[in-house]
Design a protein around this motif. Structure first.
Motif, PDB file in Angstrom:
ATOM      1  N   SER A 146       6.775   8.276  10.676  1.00 44.05           N
ATOM      2  CA  SER A 146       5.503   8.682   9.563  1.00 44.05           C
ATOM      3  C   SER A 146       4.170   8.199  10.189  1.00 44.05           C
ATOM      4  CB  SER A 146       5.903   7.773   8.345  1.00 44.05           C
ATOM      5  OG  SER A 146       5.964   6.391   8.885  1.00 44.05           O
ATOM      6  N   VAL A 147       4.172   7.173  10.946  1.00 43.03           N
ATOM      7  CA  VAL A 147       2.985   6.507  11.526  1.00 43.03           C
ATOM      8  C   VAL A 147       2.166   7.589  12.645  1.00 43.03           C
ATOM      9  CG1 VAL A 147       3.535   4.228  11.211  1.00 43.03           C
ATOM     10  CG2 VAL A 147       4.362   5.047  13.327  1.00 43.03           C
ATOM     11  N   THR A 152       5.979   3.900   1.872  1.00 40.11           N
ATOM     12  CA  THR A 152       6.739   4.695   0.816  1.00 40.11           C
ATOM     13  C   THR A 152       7.780   5.447   1.507  1.00 40.11           C
ATOM     14  OG1 THR A 152       4.228   5.265   0.302  1.00 40.11           O
ATOM     15  CG2 THR A 152       6.018   6.819  -0.704  1.00 40.11           C
ATOM     16  N   TRP A 162       1.293  11.033  10.040  1.00 43.98           N
ATOM     17  CA  TRP A 162       0.182  10.946   9.141  1.00 43.98           C
ATOM     18  C   TRP A 162      -0.786   9.845   9.513  1.00 43.98           C
ATOM     19  CZ3 TRP A 162       5.407  11.471   6.953  1.00 43.98           C
ATOM     20  CH2 TRP A 162       5.538  12.721   6.533  1.00 43.98           C
ATOM     21  N   ARG A 163      -1.968   9.673   8.945  1.00 39.49           N
ATOM     22  CA  ARG A 163      -2.805   8.645   8.944  1.00 39.49           C
ATOM     23  C   ARG A 163      -2.443   7.673   8.262  1.00 39.49           C
ATOM     24  NH1 ARG A 163      -9.021  10.137   8.684  1.00 39.49           N
ATOM     25  NH2 ARG A 163      -9.107   7.918   8.812  1.00 39.49           N
ATOM     26  N   THR A 164      -2.115   6.284   8.798  1.00 37.57           N
ATOM     27  CA  THR A 164      -1.368   5.438   7.915  1.00 37.57           C
ATOM     28  C   THR A 164      -1.996   3.856   8.124  1.00 37.57           C
ATOM     29  OG1 THR A 164       0.283   4.724   9.506  1.00 37.57           O
ATOM     30  CG2 THR A 164       0.831   6.392   7.836  1.00 37.57           C
ATOM     31  N   HIS A 211      -0.368   1.207   8.236  1.00 39.52           N
ATOM     32  CA  HIS A 211       0.656   1.060   9.151  1.00 39.52           C
ATOM     33  C   HIS A 211       0.291   0.958  10.570  1.00 39.52           C
ATOM     34  CE1 HIS A 211       4.606  -0.222  10.710  1.00 39.52           C
ATOM     35  NE2 HIS A 211       4.808  -1.195   9.768  1.00 39.52           N
ATOM     36  N   GLN A 226       0.917  -1.135  -0.077  1.00 45.61           N
ATOM     37  CA  GLN A 226       0.034  -0.020   0.077  1.00 45.61           C
ATOM     38  C   GLN A 226       0.929   1.205   0.075  1.00 45.61           C
ATOM     39  OE1 GLN A 226      -3.370   0.452   0.066  1.00 45.61           O
ATOM     40  NE2 GLN A 226      -3.580  -1.862  -0.454  1.00 45.61           N
ATOM     41  N   TRP A 227       0.553   2.253  -0.750  1.00 46.91           N
ATOM     42  CA  TRP A 227       1.417   3.417  -0.718  1.00 46.91           C
ATOM     43  C   TRP A 227       1.301   4.434   0.398  1.00 46.91           C
ATOM     44  CZ3 TRP A 227       5.533   3.489  -3.388  1.00 46.91           C
ATOM     45  CH2 TRP A 227       5.910   2.740  -4.545  1.00 46.91           C
ATOM     46  N   ASP A 228       1.257   3.808   1.711  1.00 52.64           N
ATOM     47  CA  ASP A 228       0.974   4.620   2.948  1.00 52.64           C
ATOM     48  C   ASP A 228       2.267   5.244   2.970  1.00 52.64           C
ATOM     49  OD1 ASP A 228       2.468   2.881   4.597  1.00 52.64           O
ATOM     50  OD2 ASP A 228       0.747   2.925   6.058  1.00 52.64           O
ATOM     51  N   ALA A 229       2.199   6.184   3.894  1.00 54.36           N
ATOM     52  CA  ALA A 229       3.397   6.827   4.379  1.00 54.36           C
ATOM     53  C   ALA A 229       4.590   6.038   5.073  1.00 54.36           C
ATOM     54  CB  ALA A 229       2.983   8.147   5.629  1.00 54.36           C
ATOM     55  N   ARG A 230       4.154   5.168   5.745  1.00 52.83           N
ATOM     56  CA  ARG A 230       5.409   4.319   6.468  1.00 52.83           C
ATOM     57  C   ARG A 230       5.968   3.471   5.392  1.00 52.83           C
ATOM     58  NH1 ARG A 230       7.240   1.708  11.092  1.00 52.83           N
ATOM     59  NH2 ARG A 230       7.235   3.607  11.936  1.00 52.83           N
TER      60      ARG A 230
END
Lengths: 52, 245
Positions: B167-168, B121, B171-173, B175, B115-119
């Motif tokens: 990052s977790v 990526t 941002w809303r992740t 992860h 998934q291209w989530d913040a963690r």
């Protein structure tokens, strides 16, 4: 929830990957060491333990 | 050729520690109420990224010392450069383990490998950045120039490490947040907690052994390069003076 197959793949592939790196590292050290004659009578002292 | 009695002992202890880690992680620790057996990937995934953070931290400190102290050292700072390069390679190896095991863990818990989530990526960006750093170290150049470029890139690359870690929180992740964090009550307890702590210890021992050997191999590579250069210069001189073979 049984995910043993995924767990085993994760551990096994990671272990093999690190193992391949370890083997490459040891073989490369041995190869260059042989090339330089380290460990032979000409180079009784390991020069890697010394700074320039 | 790169082993000493100390490194052999460390290697044996690390191997034994990892064997115990496998037993703890795959047999002794309990399954998770929600994630089932999939939680066992944590004992590899989390220590791997902690060791990667530590390795990249060591790369940065060594690089800073290279830039600061190189001119004052008799070896021209090559010790710091070697240490930075060795640690970065170990960091890349363990980041790859983190990404791989994380991807499998994601499949188990989210139903998706990626998934291209913040963690995720920022972690793949970290991996790519340090791969670039290792590539930069291999570009042909004067050793001093190469080491200086690499040191600057190492310092710039390290900026991403705290971004990955926080990052977790920022941002809303997808992860999950860190299970263990300084100043925060641990999210896991009991056998899971101790297995995770022990796994960190075992993986760190293995990484230390790898670091010692990688450092020595880089030193040998430098010696080999110098010897090849000396031989080439001697041959050209012999040719120029008309006494070549």
């Amino acid at each position: 929830m049984n995910n043993w197959d995924t767990v085993i793949v994760g551990w096994a592939v990671s272990g093999v990957g690190i193992g391949v790196y370890v083997v490459w590292l040891l073989r490369r050290g041995r190869y260059i060491g042989n090339e330089l004659g380290i460990g032979s009578a000409d180079h009784a002292v390991d020069p890697t333990s010394e700074d320039d | 050729m790169t082993a000493t009695a100390t490194s052999r002992t460390l290697g044996a202890v690390a191997l034994a520690a990892v064997a115990v880690m496998v037993v703890l992680g795959l047999v002794v620790s309990p399954e998770d109420a929600v994630q089932g057996q999939g939680v066992r990937l944590m004992y590899l995934h989390v220590p791997a990224i902690w060791v990667a953070y530590g390795s990249f931290g060591l790369t940065s400190v060594s690089s800073a010392l290279y830039l600061w102290r190189a001119s004052r050292r008799t070896d021209g700072g090559r010790h710091y450069d070697r240490l930075a390069g060795s640690a970065a390679e170990i960091g890349v190896l363990f980041t790859a383990v983190t990404l791989f095991t994380g991807s499998l863990w994601g499949r188990v818990t989210w139903g998706s490998y990626w998934q291209w989530d913040a963690r995720l990526t920022t972690t793949i960006l970290l991996f790519m950045t340090y791969l670039g750093y290792l590539a930069l170290r291999r570009l042909p150049a004067d050793p001093g120039v190469r080491a200086r470029r690499a040191a600057i890139m190492a310092l710039v690359s390290f900026i991403n490490v705290p971004i990955v870690h926080f990052s977790v929180d920022w941002w809303r992740t997808l992860h999950q947040k860190a299970s263990l964090s300084v100043g925060r009550k641990p999210e896991i307890t009991g056998e899971m907690y101790w297995t995770l702590m022990y796994s960190w210890f075992a993986v760190s021992l293995g990484a230390a052994w790898l670091l010692i050997h990688r450092y020595r191999v880089i030193r040998l590579e430098e010696l080999s390069e110098e010897e090849s250069l000396d031989r080439a210069i001697a041959e050209r001189r012999a040719e120029a003076s008309g006494v070549s073979k």
